[in-house]
Design an enzyme around this catalytic site. Structure first.
Site, PDB file in Angstrom:
ATOM      1  N   ASN A  66       3.016   7.364  -1.034  1.00 39.33           N
ATOM      2  CA  ASN A  66       1.938   6.375  -0.862  1.00 39.33           C
ATOM      3  C   ASN A  66       0.791   7.109  -0.174  1.00 39.33           C
ATOM      4  O   ASN A  66       0.803   7.284   1.038  1.00 39.33           O
ATOM      5  CB  ASN A  66       2.410   5.213   0.003  1.00 39.33           C
ATOM      6  CG  ASN A  66       3.556   4.462  -0.661  1.00 39.33           C
ATOM      7  OD1 ASN A  66       3.488   4.111  -1.833  1.00 39.33           O
ATOM      8  ND2 ASN A  66       4.626   4.248   0.077  1.00 39.33           N
ATOM      9  N   GLU A 107       3.863  -0.701  -6.561  1.00 37.05           N
ATOM     10  CA  GLU A 107       3.747  -1.278  -5.220  1.00 37.05           C
ATOM     11  C   GLU A 107       2.329  -1.153  -4.662  1.00 37.05           C
ATOM     12  O   GLU A 107       2.106  -0.701  -3.543  1.00 37.05           O
ATOM     13  CB  GLU A 107       4.768  -0.619  -4.282  1.00 37.05           C
ATOM     14  CG  GLU A 107       6.197  -0.801  -4.774  1.00 37.05           C
ATOM     15  CD  GLU A 107       7.269  -0.251  -3.844  1.00 37.05           C
ATOM     16  OE1 GLU A 107       7.001   0.727  -3.143  1.00 37.05           O
ATOM     17  OE2 GLU A 107       8.374  -0.818  -3.838  1.00 37.05           O
ATOM     18  N   LYS A 139      14.407   7.550 -10.092  1.00 34.77           N
ATOM     19  CA  LYS A 139      15.365   7.233  -9.030  1.00 34.77           C
ATOM     20  C   LYS A 139      16.767   7.089  -9.621  1.00 34.77           C
ATOM     21  O   LYS A 139      16.917   6.644 -10.762  1.00 34.77           O
ATOM     22  CB  LYS A 139      14.985   5.929  -8.321  1.00 34.77           C
ATOM     23  CG  LYS A 139      13.763   6.063  -7.424  1.00 34.77           C
ATOM     24  CD  LYS A 139      13.582   4.858  -6.500  1.00 34.77           C
ATOM     25  CE  LYS A 139      12.292   5.022  -5.713  1.00 34.77           C
ATOM     26  NZ  LYS A 139      12.114   4.038  -4.634  1.00 34.77           N
ATOM     27  N   GLU A 166       7.283   7.230   6.615  1.00 34.77           N
ATOM     28  CA  GLU A 166       7.742   6.020   5.926  1.00 34.77           C
ATOM     29  C   GLU A 166       9.243   6.160   5.692  1.00 34.77           C
ATOM     30  O   GLU A 166       9.709   7.166   5.144  1.00 34.77           O
ATOM     31  CB  GLU A 166       6.989   5.866   4.592  1.00 34.77           C
ATOM     32  CG  GLU A 166       7.430   4.640   3.824  1.00 34.77           C
ATOM     33  CD  GLU A 166       6.311   4.017   2.993  1.00 34.77           C
ATOM     34  OE1 GLU A 166       5.135   4.328   3.233  1.00 34.77           O
ATOM     35  OE2 GLU A 166       6.632   3.216   2.099  1.00 34.77           O
ATOM     36  N   ARG A 189       6.277   9.730 -11.035  1.00 27.73           N
ATOM     37  CA  ARG A 189       7.421   8.873 -10.700  1.00 27.73           C
ATOM     38  C   ARG A 189       7.535   7.669 -11.645  1.00 27.73           C
ATOM     39  O   ARG A 189       6.530   7.122 -12.092  1.00 27.73           O
ATOM     40  CB  ARG A 189       7.322   8.395  -9.258  1.00 27.73           C
ATOM     41  CG  ARG A 189       7.424   9.547  -8.281  1.00 27.73           C
ATOM     42  CD  ARG A 189       7.286   9.087  -6.869  1.00 27.73           C
ATOM     43  NE  ARG A 189       8.515   8.596  -6.281  1.00 27.73           N
ATOM     44  CZ  ARG A 189       8.627   7.464  -5.594  1.00 27.73           C
ATOM     45  NH1 ARG A 189       7.604   6.639  -5.477  1.00 27.73           N
ATOM     46  NH2 ARG A 189       9.759   7.135  -5.037  1.00 27.73           N
ATOM     47  N   GLU A 216      17.416   4.730   4.087  1.00 22.84           N
ATOM     48  CA  GLU A 216      16.650   3.483   4.144  1.00 22.84           C
ATOM     49  C   GLU A 216      17.538   2.241   4.045  1.00 22.84           C
ATOM     50  O   GLU A 216      17.424   1.319   4.835  1.00 22.84           O
ATOM     51  CB  GLU A 216      15.597   3.470   3.028  1.00 22.84           C
ATOM     52  CG  GLU A 216      14.846   2.153   2.953  1.00 22.84           C
ATOM     53  CD  GLU A 216      13.759   2.127   1.881  1.00 22.84           C
ATOM     54  OE1 GLU A 216      13.571   3.144   1.184  1.00 22.84           O
ATOM     55  OE2 GLU A 216      13.097   1.083   1.761  1.00 22.84           O
ATOM     56  N   ARG A 260      13.858  -6.774 -12.602  1.00 19.46           N
ATOM     57  CA  ARG A 260      13.325  -5.522 -12.059  1.00 19.46           C
ATOM     58  C   ARG A 260      14.136  -4.311 -12.535  1.00 19.46           C
ATOM     59  O   ARG A 260      13.586  -3.228 -12.743  1.00 19.46           O
ATOM     60  CB  ARG A 260      13.328  -5.606 -10.526  1.00 19.46           C
ATOM     61  CG  ARG A 260      12.993  -4.293  -9.862  1.00 19.46           C
ATOM     62  CD  ARG A 260      12.648  -4.490  -8.417  1.00 19.46           C
ATOM     63  NE  ARG A 260      12.713  -3.219  -7.696  1.00 19.46           N
ATOM     64  CZ  ARG A 260      12.484  -3.084  -6.407  1.00 19.46           C
ATOM     65  NH1 ARG A 260      12.182  -4.141  -5.676  1.00 19.46           N
ATOM     66  NH2 ARG A 260      12.554  -1.900  -5.828  1.00 19.46           N
ATOM     67  N   ASP A 278      16.570   0.430  -6.276  1.00 19.91           N
ATOM     68  CA  ASP A 278      15.940   1.192  -5.197  1.00 19.91           C
ATOM     69  C   ASP A 278      16.949   1.646  -4.147  1.00 19.91           C
ATOM     70  O   ASP A 278      17.017   1.065  -3.077  1.00 19.91           O
ATOM     71  CB  ASP A 278      14.854   0.307  -4.539  1.00 19.91           C
ATOM     72  CG  ASP A 278      13.924   1.107  -3.648  1.00 19.91           C
ATOM     73  OD1 ASP A 278      14.008   2.337  -3.662  1.00 19.91           O
ATOM     74  OD2 ASP A 278      13.118   0.486  -2.941  1.00 19.91           O
ATOM     75  N   LYS A 323       2.690   8.790  -7.488  1.00 13.62           N
ATOM     76  CA  LYS A 323       3.218   7.423  -7.584  1.00 13.62           C
ATOM     77  C   LYS A 323       2.055   6.566  -8.060  1.00 13.62           C
ATOM     78  O   LYS A 323       1.107   6.344  -7.311  1.00 13.62           O
ATOM     79  CB  LYS A 323       3.710   6.956  -6.215  1.00 13.62           C
ATOM     80  CG  LYS A 323       4.095   5.476  -6.140  1.00 13.62           C
ATOM     81  CD  LYS A 323       4.647   5.105  -4.755  1.00 13.62           C
ATOM     82  CE  LYS A 323       5.000   3.626  -4.664  1.00 13.62           C
ATOM     83  NZ  LYS A 323       5.586   3.258  -3.356  1.00 13.62           N
ATOM     84  N   GLU A 351      15.729  11.578  -8.760  1.00  8.45           N
ATOM     85  CA  GLU A 351      15.314  11.368  -7.371  1.00  8.45           C
ATOM     86  C   GLU A 351      16.413  10.605  -6.622  1.00  8.45           C
ATOM     87  O   GLU A 351      16.833   9.540  -7.055  1.00  8.45           O
ATOM     88  CB  GLU A 351      14.007  10.565  -7.322  1.00  8.45           C
ATOM     89  CG  GLU A 351      13.519  10.264  -5.907  1.00  8.45           C
ATOM     90  CD  GLU A 351      12.191   9.480  -5.880  1.00  8.45           C
ATOM     91  OE1 GLU A 351      11.264   9.814  -6.637  1.00  8.45           O
ATOM     92  OE2 GLU A 351      12.106   8.519  -5.088  1.00  8.45           O
TER      93      GLU A 351
HETATM   94  C1  GCU Z   1      10.949   1.798  -1.507  1.00  7.18           C
HETATM   95  C2  GCU Z   1      10.527   1.938  -0.076  1.00  7.18           C
HETATM   96  C3  GCU Z   1       9.071   2.213   0.047  1.00  7.18           C
HETATM   97  C4  GCU Z   1       8.679   3.383  -0.837  1.00  7.18           C
HETATM   98  C5  GCU Z   1       9.136   3.135  -2.257  1.00  7.18           C
HETATM   99  C6  GCU Z   1       8.918   4.308  -3.186  1.00  7.18           C
HETATM  100  O1  GCU Z   1      10.454   0.626  -2.044  1.00  7.18           O
HETATM  101  O2  GCU Z   1      10.877   0.801   0.637  1.00  7.18           O
HETATM  102  O3  GCU Z   1       8.787   2.471   1.385  1.00  7.18           O
HETATM  103  O4  GCU Z   1       7.315   3.579  -0.811  1.00  7.18           O
HETATM  104  O5  GCU Z   1      10.500   2.878  -2.263  1.00  7.18           O
HETATM  105  O6  GCU Z   1       9.887   4.928  -3.555  1.00  7.18           O
HETATM  106  O7  GCU Z   1       7.805   4.598  -3.561  1.00  7.18           O
END
Ligand code: GCU
Length: 740
Positions: A246, A330, A404, A204, A363, A437, A380, A409, A326, A431
């Site tokens: 993820n 998301e 983070k 990812e 996280r 990205e 956000r 992000d 996590k 982090e």
């Molecule tokens: C960003 C990223 C995702 C990732 C997420 C995270 O949103 O685009 O791919 O999973 O960060 O840090 O968990």
């Protein structure tokens, strides 16, 4: 266990090509080890590394000699605590019957001032330590040269290993070992890489090939895994999470017998290099793995299931560092589903791993990703703080909240997350993202260490002293033993590991910075360039040959590359989104411009441009985000006159006609910076082209190709962003350049 499909790979900064000798051979041709058990695997691996490094770079094989016959060379001594360093040094020299003169001069090399500042820095953490941490005293070493002897003192195997890599670094940088005198102790207890690798083999946000840990739902372990561990250890990494945060499908099964045996092998390999293995965990694992039909962290059945699971995992992998989670983010499961708090979730797991010395890294990337763009109240940027601050102090000792660097992000420019140092009674960890990205996908050059450095140097004002982010996350401010830094890794199985050869500077740099947060971005760049590119490409050790030509080339490579790296972040920032607003990227893939790509989406990432102005009002008249900082930061950001201009549009909705401090209007700044950005890319390309024949050809070609794409990307950004704002505002470019 699988093997890597890609059979050739480079050794990056550990390429051990012939280097100038500088009298270094004398310090290294003999060595003697006192105190360390040679059966300790880390010691054996360190010495093996020393052997191959010295052989490759200086052409000699270091030879081990007995203490009784040691006269000069490298003396490695185990010293249990560096606190006793001064007395130890005396003891060693007495014992070795060195003259009083020598002993005296060793002592004198440290001024009282130096001693005090070192002692103060290093004792802060211990004095205020709230809890025992397995990481706190690991990895320290001292390297000092005296009268033909290089003395490496270390308290443990990691320290020895780091000391050896320090010696190799000096040789690789073509620096003389003579006169070396350093005491090194990791600033951060935990220095981690987070791999977002999926078990199918994809990564990812990976831009350098496939995973070298997984393929087709199987684990990979081969020589490349070892080389990865060597590279990571050489810059001080001591923890690695191998799977994506993820956690889907097969990855949920990592904590089952299907994978435990292979994980154990991997963890043992890592241990040889001072690295602890960590895994990302699926919070809903009980439901996926045939346990209770719930993941409620307060449900007795769920707890019992986890207890058995953790026992099973730690029985198989006793040196597992712990888990990264996590949750509630998301679409990932988490405690919120059951009306429980983040602390409920983290503490439940933490209590279960505690008997094994394990850690839960939780996280803080928790926000509403189903926002309505019409909603101006929800912000956000506020979410991390709002979701975590009220439970400050509720997290158990072996929980670390991983935050983070910015509140959104990983954009090219964001303010520092107010949660860092906002939390005062909770272990916290920073982090950052080495994977590019949002910063050019390792196509565009973007040396990220200046960005990481800015974050570390930011004064949070959370305490009267030791209040920078570097202080907070090292544990110095509040006395946390569980603390540190993690980077989302930018590596993959590409031959050169990082896609763009120049992106390896971010891999190298993250480790070095996490180990020594006071290093500058420039120092790190210089180290990396010297180690990677200096030396003779062909394996020849003819010291007496004329080196003047090589010398000139080396300096040219160093200066040119340093300039490219040091300016790359600012260049990228110029041709992409202006003044901290971020997000004008192509949705999902996050490469290339799409000014409105996220403007009407559910992700909470808006720039709010209209015909009069652009930017998000995060002041007390807007979302109130600025108020999450301590004073004086809160007022500074809240006021348009004092807000740092590079973050202007992050905090304020600003008219295009607003004058910046340099007298330019906002709209003119947008145009100018975008034109400049493209010109700077052209300059970088010219710089790189001037290095043809002076850097390895394959590397030259790879980077050249990427620069071509970067230039195209920069032009697209320039023209789309400029056209967009020209059409919105109707205000032309003062300099009459082409805007479409
Ligand atoms: C960003 C990223 C995702 C990732 C997420 C995270 O949103 O685009 O791919 O999973 O960060 O840090 O968990």
């Amino acid at each position: 266990m699988e093997e890597n499909a890609v059979k050739n790979w480079t050794q990056l900064w550990l390429n051990y090509i012939p280097k100038k000798e500088h009298g270094n051979i004398d310090y290294i041709k003999n060595y003697c080890i006192c105190g360390f058990g040679k059966e300790e695997s880390i010691v054996g691996h360190a010495m093996k590394e020393l052997g191959s490094g010295v052989k490759g770079m200086l052409g000699v094989e270091p030879e081990e000699v007995e203490k009784s016959s040691f006269t000069a060379g490298l003396m490695i001594v185990q010293k249990l605590s560096m606190k006793e360093e001064y007395s130890m040094k005396e003891e060693y020299f007495m014992e070795e019957e060195h003259s009083m003169d020598e002993e005296h001069s060793m002592e004198e090399r440290y001024s009282m001032e130096e001693k005090h500042s070192m002692e103060e820095k290093y004792s802060m953490r211990e004095e205020h330590s709230m809890e025992e941490s397995p990481f706190i005293n690991e990895g320290e070493y001292r390297l000092s040269e005296e009268a033909g002897t290089l003395l490496l003192e270390a308290s443990d195997g990691s320290g020895l290993l780091y000391g050896v890599f320090h010696i190799l670094r000096l040789i690789a940088m073509e620096k003389p070992l003579k006169g070396t005198n350093v005491l090194c102790r990791p600033d951060n207890p935990l220095r981690m890489l987070n791999h977002w690798d999926n078990m199918k083999g994809s990564i990812e946000r990976g831009y350098s090939g496939e995973s070298f840990f997984f393929n087709d739902n199987k684990m990979i372990l081969d020589e490349r895994t070892r080389d990865y561990a060597r590279l990571a250890a050489s810059v001080g990494i001591n923890g690695v999470v191998i799977n994506n945060v993820n956690v889907n499908d097969a990855a949920t099964w990592l904590i089952t017998p299907k994978y435990l045996n292979n994980l154990k092998k991997l963890s043992e390999l890592f241990t040889c290099y001072g690295i602890r293995l960590f895994l990302s965990l699926n919070f809903a694992a009980p439901m996926s793995l045939g346990g209770p039909d719930s993941a409620d962290p307060l449900d007795e059945q769920v707890i019992t299931w986890w207890q058995q699971k953790i026992t099973e995992v730690y029985t198989a992998i006793p040196n597992l560092g712990g888990f990264l989670v996590k949750a509630d983010s998301e679409g990932r499961p988490g405690p919120f589903t059951y009306g429980r708090t983040q602390a409920d979730g983290a503490n439940m797991l933490a209590d279960l791993v505690k008997p094994y010395g394990g850690v839960i890294i939780w996280r803080c990337f928790v926000y509403n990703c189903t926002q309505d763009w019409r909603d101006y109240k929800t912000d956000r940027a506020r979410a991390g703080y709002d979701n975590f601050i009220h439970m400050d102090g509720d997290y158990h000792d072996n929980v670390i909240l991983q935050i983070k660097n910015g509140p959104m992000d990983f954009q090219i420019r964001e303010p520092v997350s107010p949660l860092l140092g906002g939390l005062k009674k909770t272990n916290q960890m920073l982090e950052v993202q080495a994977a590019q990205e949002y910063t050019g996908h390792q196509i565009d050059v973007c040396y990220l260490i200046p960005l990481f450095k800015e974050v570390l140097d930011f004064n949070t004002y959370c305490a009267p002293q030791y209040s920078t982010v570097a202080d907070v996350i090292s544990g110095r401010t509040f006395g946390n033993g569980y603390a540190g830094m993690a980077a989302v890794s930018n590596t993959g199985n590409d031959e050169n590991w990082t896609g763009n050869d120049l992106a390896a500077a971010n891999f190298y740099g993250f480790g070095r910075l996490a180990f020594s947060t006071s290093l500058t971005a420039e120092e790190i760049a210089e180290e990396w360039i010297r180690m990677t590119f200096l030396g003779r490409m062909e394996a020849k050790h003819a010291m007496e040959e004329d080196h003047s030509m090589e010398e000139d080339h080396a300096m040219e490579v160093l200066d040119t590359l340093k300039q490219i790296l040091m300016e790359s972040r600012s260049t990228y920032e110029k041709y992409t989104s202006p003044l901290g607003i971020g997000w004008m990227v192509n949705p999902h893939i996050h490469y290339g411009p799409s000014v409105d790509g996220y403007e009407y989406s559910r992700w909470g990432t808006y720039h709010r441009a209209d015909h009069l102005g652009v930017g998000v009002d995060r002041t007390d008249r807007g979302t109130g985000y600025a108020g999450q900082y301590y004073e004086p930061n809160a007022s500074m950001y809240n006021n348009i006159d004092t807000c740092p201009e590079e973050l202007l549009l992050f905090f304020h909705h600003v008219p295009y006609t607003h004058r910046l401090k340099n007298g330019k209007t906002l709209i003119q700044h947008i145009y100018d910076s975008h034109f400049e950005g493209v010109e700077e890319v052209k300059e970088m390309i010219a710089g790189w082209e001037s290095l043809k024949g002076k850097v390895p050809e394959d590397s030259y070609v790879r980077v050249r190709e990427r620069f071509e794409k970067q230039l195209w990307n920069a032009r697209e950004w320039r023209d789309q962003v400029n056209s967009y704002f020209y059409r919105k505002s109707g205000i032309g470019d003062e300099r009459g350049r082409m805007i479409y």
